[in-house]
Design an enzyme around this catalytic site. Structure first.
Site, mmCIF file in Angstrom:
data_model
loop_
_atom_site.group_PDB
_atom_site.id
_atom_site.type_symbol
_atom_site.label_atom_id
_atom_site.label_comp_id
_atom_site.label_asym_id
_atom_site.label_seq_id
_atom_site.Cartn_x
_atom_site.Cartn_y
_atom_site.Cartn_z
ATOM 1 N N GLY A 1 0.953 -1.267 0.091
ATOM 2 C CA GLY A 1 -0.098 -0.018 -0.187
ATOM 3 C C GLY A 1 0.999 1.296 0.096
ATOM 4 O O GLY A 1 2.117 1.385 0.315
ATOM 5 N N CYS A 2 0.257 2.441 -0.489
ATOM 6 C CA CYS A 2 1.145 3.814 -0.345
ATOM 7 C C CYS A 2 1.481 4.127 1.012
ATOM 8 O O CYS A 2 2.621 4.349 0.985
ATOM 9 C CB CYS A 2 0.165 4.604 -1.221
ATOM 10 N N TYR A 3 0.800 4.154 2.006
ATOM 11 C CA TYR A 3 1.312 4.571 3.212
ATOM 12 C C TYR A 3 2.329 3.778 3.805
ATOM 13 O O TYR A 3 3.254 3.931 4.533
ATOM 14 C CB TYR A 3 -0.164 4.519 4.280
#
Length: 400
Positions: free
Chosen positions: A203-205
């Site tokens: 995921g991005c985070y």
């Protein structure tokens, strides 16, 4: 055909214009070669046509092409010399062209999008899966075993299927396949990615958070307790689906905290940090939605281990990433900005002393759609198929 072989052919057949070009190459620790070309017009039309013949060695299927991450993969592959898209699915947009859904891609020669149930996977060698969470497991489970797959959803990121069911509110329907999945945080898991059949793209985070923290935890330079993470993302991270909360009038001129104490990226972050620590790590994580399209910043507050200094943290990060293409520790004292990575596959980071003795502040920035999604996915597939991992990814950041 390799870049070096192709260049040699062009020279030998007289397609390079003598005296107008200088070429140098630099190879780093990971054996990735960059070519630097300076001068005027260097390729004749004939040589460019010869180049086209050597493209499309790998046939790519793109599932879920009508979302932001699908569109971003198309943009990146436009300059990839070896990967060509031969299959595109988008159930709600079946029968439409990519250019009609994303007019900025109208120049690309792409197949018409079809429903995934009508897809013939015998015509592809590898797949990017950009489908929504919860829909991916059954589809990937039914794909031919010869395919290399990078899944951009969250469906295979968590090794513990009970944890997946707790955070995503539904049973995991491909538990056997989950055992094969490799978590693809590229710079941390490169060797595992090389031999993977299925890569769960982070995921991005979690990407923006783990890249700076994992080397520091492994080196025992920071304490596992009291890690506080304040992250901010552009609206594109929420996807392209119509949602009231993402309307312009709801987002503009404000900031919005969401998923407080229960964001679904929490177990993914803690899984990666716990692996690095070889013990359970629990973090305080709060994401915020910002009135911008792209970009992500994670500001991380940590407690340094006894006797450790800010300089120790800086030097550990420098050592960990000095030979990496896409992760950059910037000059001391310079604050990373999302503007400086926009549209690129780079992660910029830096470390600062906190006013509280013994604590440090780490700032990490990425483009949530590139290094936080499609760019890292392409980086992973390059590795899985034996191509230089920077292929198709040397877009420089867009500024201003």
């Amino acid at each position: 055909m390799s870049t070096a072989t192709f260049n040699s052919i062009c020279f030998n057949q007289g397609y390079w214009r003598k005296g107008e070009v200088k070429i140098s190459k630099v190879k780093n620790r990971n054996q990735r070669v960059k070519f630097y070309v300076g001068g005027a017009s260097v390729l004749s039309t004939k040589c460019m046509q010869s180049s086209e013949k050597n493209k499309r060695e790998v046939r790519i299927g793109l599932l879920g092409a009508s979302g932001y991450t699908g569109a971003e993969i198309v943009r990146l592959l436009a300059n990839h010399p070896y990967f060509g898209i031969t299959l595109m699915t988008a159930d709600r947009k079946a029968g439409q062209s990519m250019g009609s859904v994303f007019p900025h891609l109208i120049t690309q020669d792409l197949p018409t999008m079809i429903s995934v149930k009508d897809a013939d996977f015998s015509s592809v060698d590898a797949v990017f899966c950009c489908l929504p969470h919860g829909t991916t497991q059954e589809i990937i489970k039914g794909l031919p075993r010869h395919l290399k797959i990078v899944d951009l959803s969250a469906d295979f990121r968590l090794r513990d299927i009970a944890e997946y069911e707790e955070w995503y509110g539904q049973p995991h329907s491909a538990s056997e396949l989950q055992k094969e999945a490799v978590y693809g945080l590229t710079e941390i898991s490169r060797e595992d990615v090389k031999n993977a059949h299925l890569v769960a793209n982070p995921g991005c985070y979690p990407t923006s958070i783990q890249l700076p923290l994992v080397p520091l935890i492994k080196a025992k330079l920071i304490e596992h307790r009291n890690i506080i993470i304040d992250s901010k993302s552009g609206v594109s991270g929420a996807g392209r689906g119509a949602k009231e909360a993402n309307l312009y009038s709801e987002i503009a001129e404000g900031i919005y905290s969401y998923g407080v104490t229960k964001h679904r990226h929490v177990p993914e972050i803690e899984q990666g940090l716990s692996d690095a620590a070889q013990s359970k790590v629990t973090v305080s994580f709060t994401p915020h939605l910002m009135p911008m399209i792209r970009g992500m910043q994670s500001t991380i507050y940590v407690e340094m281990s006894q006797g450790v200094t800010i300089e120790d943290l800086y030097q550990q990060l420098r050592k960990s990433y000095e030979d990496e293409e896409f992760v950059k520790l910037i000059d001391k004292g310079v604050v990373p900005r999302t503007h400086n990575v926009r549209g690129s596959n780079y992660c910029f980071m830096n470390v600062f002393p906190d006013r509280i003795p013994g604590r440090a502040i780490i700032i990490s920035v990425i483009d949530n759609l590139v290094k936080g999604a499609s760019g890292q996915a392409l980086q992973n597939l390059n590795i899985m198929l034996g191509y230089p991992e920077n292929t198709g990814l040397l877009y420089q950041p867009l500024f201003p």
